[in-house]
Design a protein around this motif. Sequence first.
Motif, PDB file in Angstrom:
ATOM      1  N   ALA A  53       0.838  -1.205   0.000  1.00 22.13           N
ATOM      2  CA  ALA A  53       0.000   0.000   0.000  1.00 22.13           C
ATOM      3  C   ALA A  53       0.870   1.252   0.000  1.00 22.13           C
ATOM      4  O   ALA A  53       0.637   2.187  -0.780  1.00 22.13           O
ATOM      5  CB  ALA A  53      -0.935  -0.004   1.200  1.00 22.13           C
ATOM      6  N   ASP A  54       1.873   1.289   0.856  1.00 20.84           N
ATOM      7  CA  ASP A  54       2.782   2.446   0.897  1.00 20.84           C
ATOM      8  C   ASP A  54       3.449   2.649  -0.450  1.00 20.84           C
ATOM      9  O   ASP A  54       3.540   3.765  -0.953  1.00 20.84           O
ATOM     10  CB  ASP A  54       3.840   2.264   1.990  1.00 20.84           C
ATOM     11  N   TRP A  55       3.919   1.573  -1.041  1.00 16.76           N
ATOM     12  CA  TRP A  55       4.585   1.641  -2.345  1.00 16.76           C
ATOM     13  C   TRP A  55       3.635   2.157  -3.430  1.00 16.76           C
ATOM     14  O   TRP A  55       4.002   3.040  -4.212  1.00 16.76           O
ATOM     15  CB  TRP A  55       5.110   0.246  -2.693  1.00 16.76           C
ATOM     16  N   LEU A  56       2.426   1.630  -3.461  1.00 11.16           N
ATOM     17  CA  LEU A  56       1.453   2.074  -4.469  1.00 11.16           C
ATOM     18  C   LEU A  56       1.153   3.566  -4.354  1.00 11.16           C
ATOM     19  O   LEU A  56       1.058   4.270  -5.358  1.00 11.16           O
ATOM     20  CB  LEU A  56       0.155   1.277  -4.340  1.00 11.16           C
ATOM     21  N   LEU A  57       1.014   4.043  -3.132  1.00  8.08           N
ATOM     22  CA  LEU A  57       0.616   5.443  -2.910  1.00  8.08           C
ATOM     23  C   LEU A  57       1.790   6.422  -2.985  1.00  8.08           C
ATOM     24  O   LEU A  57       1.616   7.560  -3.420  1.00  8.08           O
ATOM     25  CB  LEU A  57      -0.094   5.573  -1.565  1.00  8.08           C
ATOM     26  N   GLN A  58       2.973   5.987  -2.573  1.00 10.63           N
ATOM     27  CA  GLN A  58       4.108   6.901  -2.545  1.00 10.63           C
ATOM     28  C   GLN A  58       4.964   6.827  -3.801  1.00 10.63           C
ATOM     29  O   GLN A  58       5.324   7.861  -4.368  1.00 10.63           O
ATOM     30  CB  GLN A  58       4.951   6.646  -1.297  1.00 10.63           C
ATOM     31  N   ALA A  59       5.293   5.620  -4.242  1.00 10.16           N
ATOM     32  CA  ALA A  59       6.150   5.473  -5.430  1.00 10.16           C
ATOM     33  C   ALA A  59       5.352   5.606  -6.723  1.00 10.16           C
ATOM     34  O   ALA A  59       5.921   5.889  -7.772  1.00 10.16           O
ATOM     35  CB  ALA A  59       6.877   4.129  -5.392  1.00 10.16           C
ATOM     36  N   ARG A  60       4.051   5.388  -6.633  1.00 17.56           N
ATOM     37  CA  ARG A  60       3.156   5.457  -7.789  1.00 17.56           C
ATOM     38  C   ARG A  60       3.708   4.667  -8.987  1.00 17.56           C
ATOM     39  O   ARG A  60       3.984   5.219 -10.042  1.00 17.56           O
ATOM     40  CB  ARG A  60       2.878   6.908  -8.160  1.00 17.56           C
ATOM     41  N   PRO A  61       3.870   3.351  -8.818  1.00 24.54           N
ATOM     42  CA  PRO A  61       4.412   2.528  -9.910  1.00 24.54           C
ATOM     43  C   PRO A  61       3.487   2.570 -11.124  1.00 24.54           C
ATOM     44  O   PRO A  61       2.290   2.831 -11.005  1.00 24.54           O
ATOM     45  CB  PRO A  61       4.446   1.133  -9.297  1.00 24.54           C
ATOM     46  N   SER A  62       4.070   2.302 -12.279  1.00 25.10           N
ATOM     47  CA  SER A  62       3.240   2.191 -13.476  1.00 25.10           C
ATOM     48  C   SER A  62       2.377   0.940 -13.334  1.00 25.10           C
ATOM     49  O   SER A  62       2.689   0.033 -12.568  1.00 25.10           O
ATOM     50  CB  SER A  62       4.107   2.119 -14.732  1.00 25.10           C
ATOM     51  N   LEU A  63       1.263   0.918 -14.046  1.00 23.28           N
ATOM     52  CA  LEU A  63       0.339  -0.207 -13.983  1.00 23.28           C
ATOM     53  C   LEU A  63       0.387  -0.993 -15.286  1.00 23.28           C
ATOM     54  O   LEU A  63       0.343  -0.414 -16.367  1.00 23.28           O
ATOM     55  CB  LEU A  63      -1.087   0.279 -13.737  1.00 23.28           C
ATOM     56  N   GLU A  64       0.502  -2.285 -15.156  1.00 25.80           N
ATOM     57  CA  GLU A  64       0.364  -3.213 -16.273  1.00 25.80           C
ATOM     58  C   GLU A  64      -0.703  -4.215 -15.863  1.00 25.80           C
ATOM     59  O   GLU A  64      -0.933  -4.427 -14.676  1.00 25.80           O
ATOM     60  CB  GLU A  64       1.680  -3.955 -16.552  1.00 25.80           C
ATOM     61  N   TYR A  65      -1.317  -4.821 -16.860  1.00 27.17           N
ATOM     62  CA  TYR A  65      -2.404  -5.756 -16.560  1.00 27.17           C
ATOM     63  C   TYR A  65      -2.036  -7.143 -17.067  1.00 27.17           C
ATOM     64  O   TYR A  65      -1.597  -7.310 -18.203  1.00 27.17           O
ATOM     65  CB  TYR A  65      -3.709  -5.254 -17.167  1.00 27.17           C
ATOM     66  N   LEU A  66      -2.191  -8.110 -16.207  1.00 27.46           N
ATOM     67  CA  LEU A  66      -1.877  -9.490 -16.524  1.00 27.46           C
ATOM     68  C   LEU A  66      -2.867 -10.048 -17.538  1.00 27.46           C
ATOM     69  O   LEU A  66      -4.046  -9.679 -17.531  1.00 27.46           O
ATOM     70  CB  LEU A  66      -1.923 -10.338 -15.253  1.00 27.46           C
ATOM     71  N   GLU A  67      -2.379 -10.941 -18.361  1.00 24.58           N
ATOM     72  CA  GLU A  67      -3.273 -11.632 -19.289  1.00 24.58           C
ATOM     73  C   GLU A  67      -4.226 -12.497 -18.472  1.00 24.58           C
ATOM     74  O   GLU A  67      -3.818 -13.159 -17.510  1.00 24.58           O
ATOM     75  CB  GLU A  67      -2.465 -12.508 -20.244  1.00 24.58           C
ATOM     76  N   TYR A  68      -5.488 -12.471 -18.815  1.00 28.32           N
ATOM     77  CA  TYR A  68      -6.491 -13.227 -18.076  1.00 28.32           C
ATOM     78  C   TYR A  68      -6.450 -14.675 -18.515  1.00 28.32           C
ATOM     79  O   TYR A  68      -6.472 -14.979 -19.707  1.00 28.32           O
ATOM     80  CB  TYR A  68      -7.881 -12.631 -18.310  1.00 28.32           C
TER      81      TYR A  68
END
Length: 132
Positions: free
Chosen positions: A101-116
């Motif tokens: 959670a801290d990483w997502l909110l502070q570092a703001r990583p790029s988002l990729e989506y896994l193949e379903y």
Amino acid sequence: YLLEHWILRRRFDDARIHFAINCASASCPVLAPEAYRASDLEQQLDAAARGFVQDEFRNQLNPSGTTARLSSLFRWFRREFGGTDDAVRAYVARHASHASADWLLQARPSLEYLEYDWSLNDLHGQPDGAGP
């Protein structure tokens, strides 16, 4: 399909429904071990969301990395998770471990989506060989 998309999502307007409904494909959320009950629904939906977000097969959150690899559900239903990358990060962070959670909110990583993975899941809700 009809129950989830035309009844539950429209009536309840709660994105956690995506983690409670299971179509039995490998990338779907794991089926809850108990029936959903009105008296416990909030806690059950929160548990389903936490379980799904923290499932490393379905979402890959690596606080030492620069990219969060999320389930395609977050792309397909993006509006229900807030509509923007920042909103999706914040939604995932609410159900992630503290470090993620801290990483997502502070570092703001790029988002990729896994193949379903639409293959049929096994008894543990994962493709054969991926479960415990």
